[in-house]
Design an enzyme around this catalytic site. Sequence first.
Site, PDB file in Angstrom:
ATOM      1  N   SER A  27      10.437 -43.107 -19.959  1.00 21.79           N
ATOM      2  CA  SER A  27       9.289 -42.282 -19.601  1.00 21.79           C
ATOM      3  C   SER A  27       9.008 -42.526 -18.123  1.00 21.79           C
ATOM      4  CB  SER A  27       8.076 -42.658 -20.457  1.00 21.79           C
ATOM      5  OG  SER A  27       6.982 -41.880 -20.058  1.00 21.79           O
ATOM      6  N   GLU A  74       9.460 -46.595 -13.268  1.00 25.08           N
ATOM      7  CA  GLU A  74       8.413 -46.477 -12.236  1.00 25.08           C
ATOM      8  C   GLU A  74       8.874 -47.045 -10.907  1.00 25.08           C
ATOM      9  OE1 GLU A  74       4.335 -47.651 -14.233  1.00 25.08           O
ATOM     10  OE2 GLU A  74       5.988 -48.783 -15.103  1.00 25.08           O
ATOM     11  N   HIS A 122      -8.618 -44.698  -9.337  1.00 24.61           N
ATOM     12  CA  HIS A 122      -9.180 -45.021 -10.649  1.00 24.61           C
ATOM     13  C   HIS A 122     -10.126 -43.925 -11.136  1.00 24.61           C
ATOM     14  CE1 HIS A 122     -12.196 -47.061 -13.242  1.00 24.61           C
ATOM     15  NE2 HIS A 122     -11.080 -47.494 -13.823  1.00 24.61           N
ATOM     16  N   ARG A 148      -3.572  -1.132  -6.835  1.00 22.68           N
ATOM     17  CA  ARG A 148      -2.765  -2.359  -6.805  1.00 22.68           C
ATOM     18  C   ARG A 148      -3.168  -3.208  -7.997  1.00 22.68           C
ATOM     19  NH1 ARG A 148      -5.828  -4.794  -1.514  1.00 22.68           N
ATOM     20  NH2 ARG A 148      -7.871  -4.610  -2.387  1.00 22.68           N
ATOM     21  N   TYR A 156      10.071 -34.059 -23.036  1.00 24.85           N
ATOM     22  CA  TYR A 156       8.630 -33.802 -23.121  1.00 24.85           C
ATOM     23  C   TYR A 156       7.916 -34.226 -21.844  1.00 24.85           C
ATOM     24  CZ  TYR A 156       7.971 -38.801 -23.753  1.00 24.85           C
ATOM     25  OH  TYR A 156       7.953 -40.154 -23.539  1.00 24.85           O
ATOM     26  N   GLY A 173      -7.719  -7.954   5.368  1.00 22.07           N
ATOM     27  CA  GLY A 173      -8.517  -8.057   6.591  1.00 22.07           C
ATOM     28  C   GLY A 173      -7.803  -8.679   7.776  1.00 22.07           C
ATOM     29  N   CYS A 176       5.069 -39.560 -17.929  1.00 24.82           N
ATOM     30  CA  CYS A 176       3.689 -39.834 -18.330  1.00 24.82           C
ATOM     31  C   CYS A 176       2.776 -40.087 -17.138  1.00 24.82           C
ATOM     32  CB  CYS A 176       3.615 -40.975 -19.331  1.00 24.82           C
ATOM     33  SG  CYS A 176       4.185 -42.529 -18.651  1.00 24.82           S
ATOM     34  N   ARG A 181      -3.150   2.880   8.883  1.00 24.58           N
ATOM     35  CA  ARG A 181      -3.451   1.570   8.285  1.00 24.58           C
ATOM     36  C   ARG A 181      -2.191   0.730   8.179  1.00 24.58           C
ATOM     37  NH1 ARG A 181      -8.394   2.757   4.868  1.00 24.58           N
ATOM     38  NH2 ARG A 181      -8.280   4.996   4.643  1.00 24.58           N
ATOM     39  N   MET A 212      -5.019  -7.489   9.358  1.00 26.35           N
ATOM     40  CA  MET A 212      -4.439  -6.549  10.311  1.00 26.35           C
ATOM     41  C   MET A 212      -5.399  -5.376  10.504  1.00 26.35           C
ATOM     42  SD  MET A 212      -0.419  -6.657   9.554  1.00 26.35           S
ATOM     43  CE  MET A 212      -0.583  -6.471   7.821  1.00 26.35           C
ATOM     44  N   ARG A 255      -2.262 -46.571 -23.159  1.00 21.99           N
ATOM     45  CA  ARG A 255      -2.386 -47.729 -22.262  1.00 21.99           C
ATOM     46  C   ARG A 255      -3.173 -48.798 -23.002  1.00 21.99           C
ATOM     47  NH1 ARG A 255      -3.271 -43.321 -18.148  1.00 21.99           N
ATOM     48  NH2 ARG A 255      -1.885 -43.683 -16.373  1.00 21.99           N
ATOM     49  N   ARG A 260       2.326 -48.595 -24.726  1.00 23.39           N
ATOM     50  CA  ARG A 260       2.840 -49.356 -23.594  1.00 23.39           C
ATOM     51  C   ARG A 260       2.300 -50.788 -23.650  1.00 23.39           C
ATOM     52  NH1 ARG A 260       1.444 -47.501 -17.611  1.00 23.39           N
ATOM     53  NH2 ARG A 260      -0.594 -48.388 -18.101  1.00 23.39           N
ATOM     54  N   LYS A 286       0.839  -1.206   0.000  1.00 17.96           N
ATOM     55  CA  LYS A 286       0.000   0.000   0.000  1.00 17.96           C
ATOM     56  C   LYS A 286       0.873   1.256   0.000  1.00 17.96           C
ATOM     57  CE  LYS A 286      -3.770   0.185   2.705  1.00 17.96           C
ATOM     58  NZ  LYS A 286      -5.037   0.647   2.119  1.00 17.96           N
ATOM     59  N   GLY A 309       7.155 -42.961 -15.019  1.00 22.62           N
ATOM     60  CA  GLY A 309       5.772 -43.210 -14.573  1.00 22.62           C
ATOM     61  C   GLY A 309       5.699 -42.766 -13.127  1.00 22.62           C
ATOM     62  N   THR A 310       5.416 -41.502 -12.958  1.00 19.54           N
ATOM     63  CA  THR A 310       5.546 -40.930 -11.611  1.00 19.54           C
ATOM     64  C   THR A 310       4.401 -41.317 -10.674  1.00 19.54           C
ATOM     65  OG1 THR A 310       4.723 -38.930 -12.645  1.00 19.54           O
ATOM     66  CG2 THR A 310       7.060 -38.982 -12.088  1.00 19.54           C
ATOM     67  N   ASN A 311       3.332 -41.927 -11.230  1.00 22.41           N
ATOM     68  CA  ASN A 311       2.289 -42.422 -10.316  1.00 22.41           C
ATOM     69  C   ASN A 311       2.864 -43.568  -9.497  1.00 22.41           C
ATOM     70  OD1 ASN A 311       0.574 -40.683 -11.672  1.00 22.41           O
ATOM     71  ND2 ASN A 311      -0.214 -42.277 -13.032  1.00 22.41           N
ATOM     72  N   ASP A 312       3.416 -44.546 -10.206  1.00 19.22           N
ATOM     73  CA  ASP A 312       3.991 -45.690  -9.493  1.00 19.22           C
ATOM     74  C   ASP A 312       5.296 -45.321  -8.801  1.00 19.22           C
ATOM     75  OD1 ASP A 312       2.203 -47.862  -9.654  1.00 19.22           O
ATOM     76  OD2 ASP A 312       2.585 -47.987 -11.808  1.00 19.22           O
TER      77      ASP A 312
HETATM   78  C1  PEP Z   1       2.601 -44.315 -13.814  1.00 22.96           C
HETATM   79  O1  PEP Z   1       2.785 -45.251 -13.040  1.00 22.96           O
HETATM   80  O2  PEP Z   1       2.981 -43.169 -13.591  1.00 22.96           O
HETATM   81  C2  PEP Z   1       1.890 -44.547 -15.078  1.00 22.96           C
HETATM   82  C3  PEP Z   1       1.789 -43.603 -15.984  1.00 22.96           C
HETATM   83  O3  PEP Z   1       1.306 -45.742 -15.245  1.00 22.96           O
HETATM   84  P1  PEP Z   1      -0.108 -46.143 -14.639  1.00 22.96           P
HETATM   85  O4  PEP Z   1      -0.727 -44.944 -14.052  1.00 22.96           O
HETATM   86  O5  PEP Z   1      -0.883 -46.733 -15.762  1.00 22.96           O
HETATM   87  O6  PEP Z   1       0.278 -47.171 -13.605  1.00 22.96           O
HETATM   88 MG    MG Z   2       2.429 -47.295 -13.682  1.00 24.68          MG
END
Ligand code: PEP
Ligand code: MG
Length: 919
Positions: A805, A786, A490, A372, A892, A114, A872, A105, A116, A599, A658, A32, A807-810
Amino acid sequence: MKNNSSTKKYVYFFGAGKADGNESMKNLLGGKGANLAEMAGHPKLQLPVPPGFTISTDVCTYYYEHQQSYPEKLPLLVTNALKSVEKMMGKKFGDTHNPLLLSVRSGARRSMPGMMDTVLDIGLNDDTIQGLIRQSGNEHFAYDAYRRLVMMYADVVMEKAAGIEPKNGKGIRKLLDEKLASVKQAQGYSSDTELTVPELKTLVKEFKAIVKKVLGTPFPDDPYQQLWGSIGGVFGSWNGKRAIDYRRIEKIPNEWGTAVNVQAMVFGNLGNDSATGVAFTRNPGTGENKFYGEYLVNAQGEDVVAGTRTPAPINAYSKNSQSDQLETLEKLMPKIYKELNTIQHKLETHYKDMQDIEFTIEKGKLYMLQCRVGKRNGVAAVRMATDMFSEGLIDATTAILRVAPNQLVELLLPMLDPAVEMATKPIAKGLPAGPGGAKGRVVFSSAEAVEWAAKGEKVILVREETSPDDIDGMHKSQAILTSKGGMTSHAALVARGWGKCCIVGCSDIEINQETKSFTTKDNAIVKEGDLISLNGTKGLVYQIDMPLVATDLNKNKSYKKLMHLVDQIKLMGVRANAETPKDAAQALSFGAEGIGLFRTEHMFYGEASEQPLFLLRKMIMSKTATERTNALNELFVYVKKDIKDTMEVMKGLPVTIRLLDPPLNEFVPHDTEKLRRLSKELNIPLALLQRRVLALEENNPMLGHRGVRVGISHPDITEMQVRAIFEASAEIIKSGKKAFPEIMVPVTCSVNELIHQKEIVDRVYGEVCAKMKMKNIPYLYGTMIEIPRAALLADKMAQSADFFSFGTNDLTQMSFGFSRDDIGGFLPNYLSQKILAEDPFQTIDQEAVGELIQLGTDRGRKTKKQLKVGICGEHGGDPASVKFCHRIGMNYVSCSPFRVPIARLAAAQAAVEFGKINK
Ligand code: PEP
Ligand code: MG
């Protein structure tokens, strides 16, 4: 004395064309204070800002380091600055004839709305009020200001800053409010403005008496005591509970401190030639380059916010259904409006961004009280960024940085009508798994969803959690709501892939399948067929039929312009996770540059999956090699067609296919009725079939016989898939089109697995080339990473892989040891207790999983310099994760089609923020 305090400036004056500070000094003057200085003092602005001064954040730091005392020279500096203010205003602080009133102020580096405290009308007492009455000719106004001062001062300074704990939890403000309400009630008034002068006079007296009785000390009559008390009150509010909590949530460091702005009061409530208002240099709802705002005649700032009177539009453009009968400022005060319009132009040109401004008109004179950078929604952000670029106000990189990637979601999906939503209380909250809005009738099973949808009903599928068996019902539903499961459960995965609204892990609801209803924690009951609305962006459930607002991306010229800039700047590729021609086409229309994850197993779920699923089951249940070969040969036709259809849509862009990933027992039915049917179809006795199903069962299928392990146990399964890929590619190429498959092996942990599978790939490749009479079929061979072991051994894995690639979920599941399907039970607790800052399945845990990714990438490229690296997992569509991927030099990211634009924008922003990364 600490902090070489004798050399510090501490007090920064602003007003009438001069200012000691400027916009760049936010750390010292707060947001301010810095903007007030800029507006008042910048040679190109010189705006009518009521004069004042900012006491810097250095003083706040000093105050807390020295037992809440001030630097020695501060009183003198304040007195000098105050003299300048008096001179400019032609009034004197504490004077009984022509008194100057002040506001005090807070103002931190970052806005803490809000959190202070503020004290207004400082300088009034029983003597100076006579001067104010003379000056204003308005006794009502003067006493109204006086009672406001007593209330604010008692609350902020005498109670809160003094650390007095209210008795029975009822603070002084509440007690005074009750007094005010009782007077109004006795007289039958509905608004404060109806109070008469004698009533206000009595009220001031009574307020003072209550203050003395409750807080033990009298309200100070000395204006200087009021001023210093207020300054201390604002510094004290930096460490008030509200402010501390807010800082913890917003991650604002405690050391920053607040500045204090002391400014001459100007009044918008001095009659019908006075007013106050709030405006935006462009429409914050649509982004349109039109001056937009509201004002109230004869009112104070807090009246605009309080909502007791309907604000009027500043111009015809700002009219809405509630205000279209009210007179515009442009009509009512044309000269002032013109001046304000010139100022807003100046401000926007100067700051090169949309400004949110506050103004007051006192007896026909305009004052600027604040400016602002204005908040805006996604649609407006995109429009403003691209318009300002086209107008030459900002360059391309600035335009790209102006839009938060997640804001694009608002352009892609229909949303609940924001106005209705704001006025409605949600009945439950879960995890926001699929953004956008949806409404429909509640059903509790997939079969019912299909049945109701066939009758033309719009439904919302409510389940504890979903499984591949539910896919049809999910598809037919407007949205999915689950009481369990996390962001990569899922339901979440499928919904995000489809761009469908979805809320998961909504533990606020308890489902009763028997009564076909769910109950919320506040005991709201929702039965089958009841209408509900979901906000999947925020995870909110409403028990009403809320209107939806549609969005059509292809008609949005600003979006197209922004994406054009994005593509010129980003360095990393963006692909999509897609498995059907429809999804592939969708991904292409969103700008995907390939498919990063196809998949294969998708063809066994949902629409048209009956025959391939039957053949797969036949293959799984076969006892002899011949039986399996026969089943595989039949299945081959379907797999090849499936792959070919999608590859054709992608027109030669890379398609990463895959090999089969889930454990085989996921594909066999478990209830007796379905098994009986299968036993008939396969001509296998039921008892035998049941034994075979039992033999496939595992305690921990996620870590069981799945992915590459199946391909090693049954090389013919890999062979069938690889043949399908090569033949599909060969046929496409022979028809004169392009195809570029990338064969990806899932769930690997050793290079030996890759070598084993590569032998099959090489052999089949030779056979297909010979059969199709082709010299070569372009393709790459690679692996998912993975499993932490695969990341650690990436140098070896790269010996037999053209690409990785992640597989960052697993990889997240296996690094944390958190089941990705079961985090709903504990993750909300982890987040609220700050054990984890973020859901690691939504945004890459850069600390550990990120290190595995970086190390895996570096080790892989040591072996193979040109190794292509991508991601992925679901994180591929999360902006912070995309930026991380850029930073470590990935080629990528791949994400669900609906997140492609978001990932593209995040990739461009990463290129701007981190520059070119050497791969
Ligand atoms: C993962 O594991 O990141 C992945 C892309 O494979 P899925 O989700 O099918 O296990
Ligand atoms: Mg996986």
